[in-house]
Design a protein around this motif. Structure first.
Motif, short mmCIF file in Angstrom:
data_model
loop_
_atom_site.label_atom_id
_atom_site.label_comp_id
_atom_site.label_asym_id
_atom_site.label_seq_id
_atom_site.Cartn_x
_atom_site.Cartn_y
_atom_site.Cartn_z
N MET A 14 23.19 -13.57 -38.02
CA MET A 14 22.94 -12.14 -37.91
C MET A 14 22.62 -11.75 -36.48
O MET A 14 23.05 -10.71 -35.99
CB MET A 14 21.80 -11.73 -38.84
N PHE A 52 17.58 -19.95 -43.91
CA PHE A 52 17.11 -18.75 -43.18
C PHE A 52 17.40 -18.89 -41.70
O PHE A 52 17.61 -17.89 -41.00
CB PHE A 52 15.66 -18.38 -43.51
N MET A 105 19.06 -16.87 -50.79
CA MET A 105 17.63 -17.03 -50.53
C MET A 105 16.83 -16.18 -51.52
O MET A 105 15.81 -16.61 -52.05
CB MET A 105 17.30 -16.62 -49.09
N ARG A 106 17.33 -14.96 -51.74
CA ARG A 106 16.62 -14.10 -52.68
C ARG A 106 16.66 -14.68 -54.09
O ARG A 106 15.71 -14.56 -54.85
CB ARG A 106 17.22 -12.69 -52.70
N TYR A 115 5.81 -11.26 -44.72
CA TYR A 115 7.00 -10.51 -45.09
C TYR A 115 6.97 -9.09 -44.55
O TYR A 115 8.00 -8.42 -44.52
CB TYR A 115 7.15 -10.48 -46.63
N PHE A 143 18.80 -3.88 -39.39
CA PHE A 143 19.80 -3.60 -40.41
C PHE A 143 19.88 -2.09 -40.64
O PHE A 143 20.94 -1.47 -40.51
CB PHE A 143 19.43 -4.38 -41.67
N GLY A 184 14.32 -21.96 -37.66
CA GLY A 184 14.27 -20.51 -37.54
C GLY A 184 15.10 -20.13 -36.33
O GLY A 184 15.34 -20.97 -35.44
N TRP A 185 15.51 -18.85 -36.28
CA TRP A 185 16.43 -18.49 -35.20
C TRP A 185 15.77 -18.52 -33.84
O TRP A 185 16.44 -18.45 -32.81
CB TRP A 185 17.04 -17.11 -35.45
N HIS A 217 21.08 -17.93 -41.51
CA HIS A 217 21.16 -16.49 -41.72
C HIS A 217 20.72 -15.73 -40.46
O HIS A 217 21.43 -14.85 -39.97
CB HIS A 217 20.26 -16.12 -42.91
N ARG A 257 6.02 -15.42 -44.38
CA ARG A 257 7.47 -15.53 -44.26
C ARG A 257 7.86 -17.01 -44.15
O ARG A 257 7.03 -17.87 -43.92
CB ARG A 257 7.98 -14.75 -43.05
N ARG A 258 9.15 -17.26 -44.31
CA ARG A 258 9.73 -18.59 -44.15
C ARG A 258 9.18 -19.62 -45.15
O ARG A 258 9.05 -20.78 -44.82
CB ARG A 258 9.54 -19.10 -42.73
N PHE A 287 11.67 -5.89 -39.44
CA PHE A 287 12.85 -6.05 -38.58
C PHE A 287 14.14 -5.82 -39.33
O PHE A 287 15.15 -5.47 -38.72
CB PHE A 287 12.82 -7.35 -37.76
N HIS A 288 14.14 -5.95 -40.66
CA HIS A 288 15.36 -5.54 -41.37
C HIS A 288 15.53 -4.02 -41.32
O HIS A 288 16.63 -3.53 -41.19
CB HIS A 288 15.36 -6.04 -42.81
N TYR A 328 16.17 -24.29 -47.94
CA TYR A 328 15.78 -22.91 -47.66
C TYR A 328 15.54 -22.71 -46.17
O TYR A 328 16.00 -21.74 -45.57
CB TYR A 328 14.51 -22.56 -48.46
N TYR A 337 13.72 -4.22 -49.00
CA TYR A 337 12.84 -4.39 -47.84
C TYR A 337 11.51 -3.66 -48.02
O TYR A 337 10.50 -4.05 -47.41
CB TYR A 337 13.56 -3.97 -46.57
C1 HEM Z 1 22.28 -8.26 -47.73
C2 HEM Z 1 21.71 -8.34 -46.59
C3 HEM Z 1 20.49 -9.20 -46.26
C4 HEM Z 1 19.68 -9.92 -47.07
C5 HEM Z 1 19.74 -10.08 -48.57
C6 HEM Z 1 18.70 -10.55 -46.23
C7 HEM Z 1 17.67 -11.37 -46.68
C8 HEM Z 1 16.83 -12.12 -45.86
C9 HEM Z 1 15.86 -13.07 -46.33
C10 HEM Z 1 15.59 -13.39 -47.80
C11 HEM Z 1 15.26 -13.63 -45.24
C12 HEM Z 1 14.22 -14.74 -45.23
C13 HEM Z 1 12.81 -14.25 -45.30
C14 HEM Z 1 11.86 -15.41 -45.22
O1 HEM Z 1 11.84 -16.23 -46.13
O2 HEM Z 1 11.12 -15.48 -44.23
C15 HEM Z 1 15.84 -13.03 -44.08
C16 HEM Z 1 15.50 -13.34 -42.79
C17 HEM Z 1 16.10 -12.79 -41.67
N1 HEM Z 1 17.09 -11.82 -41.67
FE1 HEM Z 1 18.01 -11.01 -43.29
N2 HEM Z 1 18.94 -10.21 -44.93
C18 HEM Z 1 20.03 -9.38 -44.90
C19 HEM Z 1 20.60 -8.78 -43.77
C20 HEM Z 1 20.19 -9.02 -42.48
C21 HEM Z 1 20.72 -8.38 -41.32
C22 HEM Z 1 21.82 -7.33 -41.34
C23 HEM Z 1 20.07 -8.90 -40.24
C24 HEM Z 1 20.21 -8.58 -38.77
C25 HEM Z 1 21.06 -7.87 -38.24
C26 HEM Z 1 19.14 -9.87 -40.72
C27 HEM Z 1 18.31 -10.62 -39.91
C28 HEM Z 1 17.40 -11.55 -40.35
C29 HEM Z 1 16.59 -12.38 -39.49
C30 HEM Z 1 16.60 -12.39 -37.96
C31 HEM Z 1 15.78 -13.17 -40.31
C32 HEM Z 1 14.72 -14.18 -39.87
C33 HEM Z 1 15.21 -15.58 -39.91
C34 HEM Z 1 14.11 -16.50 -39.47
O3 HEM Z 1 13.01 -16.43 -40.04
O4 HEM Z 1 14.36 -17.29 -38.53
N3 HEM Z 1 19.23 -9.93 -42.09
N4 HEM Z 1 16.80 -12.11 -44.49
#
Ligand code: HEM
Ligand SMILES: [Cu+2]
Lengths: 259, 544
Positions: free
Chosen positions: B88, B81, B60-61, B391, B402, B149-150, B84, B458-459, B397-398, B77, B445
């Motif tokens: 997670m 997400f 995604m990044r 964002y 995280f 979305g989740w 993802h 976001r999203r 929340f990260h 995309y 972050y």
């Molecule tokens: C290398 C580690 C990680 C990367 C690179 C990463 C990156 C991202 C990115 C790019 C998004 C999407 C943002 C958007 O476009 O709105 C996202 C969403 C999210 N991430 Fe991560 N993340 C990582 C680790 C984690 C971890 C460890 C958790 C939770 C324990 C987590 C939970 C979430 C959640 C819940 C979303 C929202 C999904 C949604 O919008 O439904 N992520 N992350």
């Protein structure tokens, strides 16, 4: 040299724990239905008049019958537990059988009730229903969702009761299997069973060719012995059954008796 | 439901990894009812999901590294997400620490041989795997991965052509698995404590699991029913939230967050528990404010169920409701702050050894504090209206999930790895991974929060030119972070094969798991332990 390896089979049974676990599970079930009751409450507030009108269409006679059926089944399962505790297995089985039968009666009733509604074109998404006002639509959607979910619980409960019926009917036989991976320790020894001072049986000397030793012990309760493990299982199933009953006690007036 | 423990009186003391059972190879794991093996099963599976989902995050990044559509379409995309987030949340962080370290160490820390219902415990793991498989299966079915979305918000989750029903059913099963774990732990703690293990002698990790288990039991059924209703609506046409059938989509959000806010405490409380274990060990002092920490977990569990409305400030909630929820949300920061102050007080005048677990824990407290403060900002109504769905929220929340939980889970892994496997990892590598993770994390972050503050929503798979520099920086940060994760985990995998033998008590810990062998025997202790003092009672001999 003669050395004796004692082999003990220790049994750990925590009946209090099993009961606690069951109560916790019942809490989760209650909360599951609480979610539905919350939705019901919100929608009923919003569409009070429509709920009144729609509830007139439900068959109060079948509803009342089913309430009586479930109440009776709660009684029979309670009596069945009592009977098993007093050691009358036969009576307990009869009462348990009656409970299962009543559960079946409930489901058959439900089948005819739903069937009649569907026959009249009232089911989720039906043309007939969608022409009515929104409050009535959501009333029937809730009706199907909630009584359906409850019916599913009746079905599960029936399954559990049947399983326990079989367990009690079969008497509880417990089997323990002891594996000894360290055969090399046993090489050169003999295995014998000793009961009091009498020796039961004895097997050949274990030599290098033996690769694995496995001892299976089976217990069977003597007749007249209280069947504790099954009592606790039946008690827990009974608790679950009461829950199913209680939920219906709420569903019944909320859907059938509000007009 | 009872457990049969079969003891051979004169047996060679072998550890749980050597014990042979009826099953061979992998079956000796996936059919084992030993809480330690089940803990390892959860650990391996959830860390695998972690790496998979992190890789998705990297992709995604990468898409955001450039403007316009390069790597993937908007549709892909969206699905990524969602996947993802679902992995997670439902496969990593919710089972997370309780199912992994909780399973392994809860019985040992209270001096028990196993959990109360070992077979139910195995069933929980199986349900977890079944849920995971179902979630992945959506990929190969018509409709493919969900794109909601989740959070699965209606009405979109009912209207979309993607495969929501199966994914939601998977989440339902995962919820069931979580409930069974909670139920098992509660019964274990109530029934199986060793002689002398009174409530106030329990390690704080156990307290944290206890509070968590209550939330698991009380909150999860709520999301269970909510998810079921989505399935009803999609498959059986029983519209409960559909306005054309008289329903109200906002009610879905209420029910969803009545669970999902408490769920953030399912995610974070066990992490707090791990912190409360690691800090005293490496400060070589008993914990400061034992009871405050223990009871603050319970009060978080209690008040955490009253703040769900803060997710719906812009969903048309009444002003009064908004103000109440905002106030309560501030209020709930108090017990969390109590913990942080107590940890700090424990460090004060302690003789701190900055071993790898401690390093990760201390940095995690720092990251979690940032997550917590930005959380308070969002609890403030005018600010939330501004940053909602940007964002900034993603950064926040990260930092909490995280930076707080997963970071602590990794610290716990470094802490307990020698006990679980009997091997010591290469400490230098563990130190080496840290700057990559820490710098990468803050760059990624931090940049996200910054651009969210400026208005990046976001999203979205694409961004406007004014956000471009920030996105490039964030992507570079994600690479550093990813390298750090791989170094850290890779080091442990190598240690499994090449690690030196670990002593029984490498860190000089005081709780019961350090009083038995590494790895522990099948029934955890050679003799049933008798507990005579509080948990963080350090003796000279234990200096590892
Ligand atoms: C290398 C580690 C990680 C990367 C690179 C990463 C990156 C991202 C990115 C790019 C998004 C999407 C943002 C958007 O476009 O709105 C996202 C969403 C999210 N991430 Fe991560 N993340 C990582 C680790 C984690 C971890 C460890 C958790 C939770 C324990 C987590 C939970 C979430 C959640 C819940 C979303 C929202 C999904 C949604 O919008 O439904 N992520 N992350
Ligand atoms: Cu929240």
């Amino acid at each position: 040299m003669k050395s004796i390896h004692a082999l003990t089979v220790a049994e750990h049974r925590d009946f209090e724990g099993a009961r606690l676990g069951m109560w916790l599970f019942l809490i989760t079930e209650l909360i599951l239905f609480t979610g539905m009751f919350l939705l019901y409450a919100m929608y009923r507030l919003k569409y009070a008049a429509a709920f009144h009108k729609a509830s007139l269409e439900l068959d109060v006679v079948i509803g009342t019958m089913n309430t009586l059926v479930l109440l009776t089944s709660s009684l029979t399962v309670a009596l069945s537990i009592e009977a098993l505790k007093r050691n009358s297995r036969k009576l307990s089985l009869w009462l348990l059988g009656a409970t299962i039968f009543l559960a079946l009666v409930f489901l058959v009733n439900k089948y005819f009730e739903w069937g009649a509604k569907i026959h009249h074109g009232i089911y989720p998404g039906s043309q007939e229903l969608m022409q009515r006002n929104l409050g009535e639509v959501i009333y029937f959607n809730l009706y199907y969702a909630m009584t359906g979910l409850h019916g599913l619980h009746v079905l599960v409960g029936m399954g559990v009761l049947t399983w326990i019926f079989v367990l009690i009917a079969r008497k509880s036989r417990k089997k323990y299997v002891v594996h000894n991976p360290h055969v090399e320790q046993l090489v050169g020894s003999e295995i014998a069973i000793v009961k009091g001072d009498k020796e039961g049986w004895r097997v050949d000397k274990i030599d290098d060719n033996v690769e694995q030793v496995e001892i299976t012990i089976t217990y069977e309760p003597k007749s007249g012995e209280v069947d504790l493990p099954n009592i606790i299982k039946l008690e827990n199933a009974g608790l679950y059954w009461h829950l199913v009953d209680i939920i219906w006690i709420f569903l019944f007036p909320l859907f059938y008796l509000i007009s | 439901m009872a457990s049969h423990a079969i003891t051979e009186v004169q047996h060679l003391e072998e550890n749980y990894l050597q014990v042979k059972s009826r099953w061979r190879g992998i079956f000796a794991w996936i059919f084992s009812t030993d809480h330690k093996r089940i803990g390892i099963l959860y650990l391996v599976s959830s860390l695998t999901f972690f790496v998979v989902a992190a890789t998705i995050g990297i992709f995604m990044r990468l898409e955001q590294l450039t403007m316009g559509e390069t790597l993937m379409s908007a549709d892909v995309y969206n699905r990524l997400f969602t996947l993802h987030g679902v992995i997670m949340i439902f496969l990593l962080i919710i089972p997370g620490i309780p199912a992994t370290f909780g399973n392994f160490f809860l019985p040992i820390q209270i001096g028990a041989k196993d959990v109360a219902f070992p077979r139910l415990n195995l069933l929980s793991w199986w349900l977890y795997i079944i849920g995971a498989v179902l979630a992945v299966t959506t990929l190969f079915l018509p409709g493919s991965l969900p794109d909601t979305g989740w959070t699965f918000y209606v009405p979109y989750s009912v209207r979309t052509g993607s495969n929501v029903a199966l994914a939601v059913f998977a989440a339902f099963i995962l919820g069931f698995s979580s409930i069974l774990t909670g139920l098992n732990f509660l019964t274990t703690i109530h029934r199986l404590r060793a002689p002398g293990m009174s409530w106030h002698r329990m390690p704080l990790f156990v307290w944290a699991l206890y509070a968590t288990a209550w939330i698991q039991i009380l909150a999860t059924p709520m999301v269970g029913i909510t998810l079921l209703l989505i399935i009803f609506e999609r498959v059986l046409n029983i519209g409960i939230f559909d306005p054309t059938q008289g329903g109200d989509p906002i009610l879905f959000q209420h029910l969803f967050w009545i669970y999902s806010h408490p769920a953030v405490y399912i995610m974070v409380l066990p992490g707090f528990g791990v912190v409360s274990e690691i800090i005293p060990t490496f400060a070589r002092r008993t914990i400061f404010g034992y009871k405050l920490i223990a009871y603050s977990s319970l009060s978080i569990a209690l008040f955490g169920s009253l703040v769900w409305g803060h997710h719906m400030f812009v969903s048309g909630e009444s002003d009064i409701a908004n103000i109440i929820f905002s106030f309560l949300t501030f209020f709930i920061a108090v017990p969390t702050a109590i913990k942080v102050f107590n940890w700090t007080a424990t460090l004060y005048k302690g003789s701190i050894a900055l071993e790898p677990p401690m390093l990760y824990v201390l940095s995690s407290i720092f990251l979690f504090a940032i997550g917590g403060f930005t959380g308070l900002m969002q609890a403030t109504l005018p600010i939330d209206v501004h940053v909602h769905d940007t964002y900034f929220v993603v950064g926040h929340f990260h930092y909490t999930m995280f930076g707080g939980t997963i970071w602590v889970m990794l610290a716990g892994l470094l802490y307990w790895f020698p006990k679980m496997t009997g091997r010591m990892y290469n400490k230098k590598m563990a130190y080496l991974a840290w700057p990559f993770m820490f710098i990468g994390f803050n760059v990624l972050y931090g940049a996200m929060m910054y651009m969210g503050w400026k208005g990046m929503p976001r999203r979205y798979y694409d961004h406007l030119p004014e956000f471009h520099t920030d996105h490039v920086i964030a992507t570079v940060g994600s690479w550093l972070l990813y390298i750090g994760i791989l170094l850290l985990l890779g080091n442990l995998v190598v240690a499994l094969y090449k690690g030196t033998r670990a002593p029984d008590n490498p860190w000089g810990g005081a709780t019961l798991e350090w009083q038995t062998t590494s790895p522990p025997p099948l029934e955890n202790f050679t003799e049933e332990p008798v507990v005579k003092h509080e948990p963080y009672h350090f003796r000279k001999e234990d200096n590892g």
